[in-house]
Design a protein around this motif. Structure first.
Motif: not given
Length: 118
Positions: A78-89
């Motif tokens: 969940i936390f890594k997904t939030i980071k991935t989405v916010l960074c547009k990776d």
């Protein structure tokens, strides 16, 4: 709609993304193991590359998740997904649009068949 499906119990927050039933005929036995768990809104593949991953990599992450489900892993996803989405990776694959798994696998089978003929 996804939130409604989560509340109804059709999908979970974390798990392999739902895959079309027609694609199961193209999956290996190992790849089919991803269907042993409830599909989710996000999963290891989405947290680790999204569209930047090959189908084989996505399924490997899904199988890894299905074989190692823990509350801690869910929190990390969940936390890594939030980071991935916010960074547009991992949102694009260059100019080429992602192809469906059945088309991808059929191309692989055709290439193998043609390589065997030569």
């Amino acid at each position: 709609p996804s939130l409604i499906n989560i509340l109804a119990g059709h999908i979970s927050i974390v798990g392999p993304r739902p895959q079309l039933v027609r694609d199961m005929v193209f999956m290996s036995e190992e790849q089919r193991a991803r269907h042993a768990v409830r599909p989710g809104l996000t999963g290891l593949a989405q947290a680790n590359g999204r569209n930047g991953l090959s189908w084989e990599e996505k399924f490997a992450y899904d199988v890894e998740y299905a074989n190692n489900i823990t509350f801690i892993m869910d929190c990390k996803v969940i936390f890594k997904t939030i980071k991935t989405v916010l960074c547009k990776d991992g949102i694009g694959q260059g100019e080429e649009a992602p192809i469906s798994f059945n088309v991808h696998r059929q191309k692989q089978l055709d290439e193998q068949k043609n390589a065997g003929v030569k």
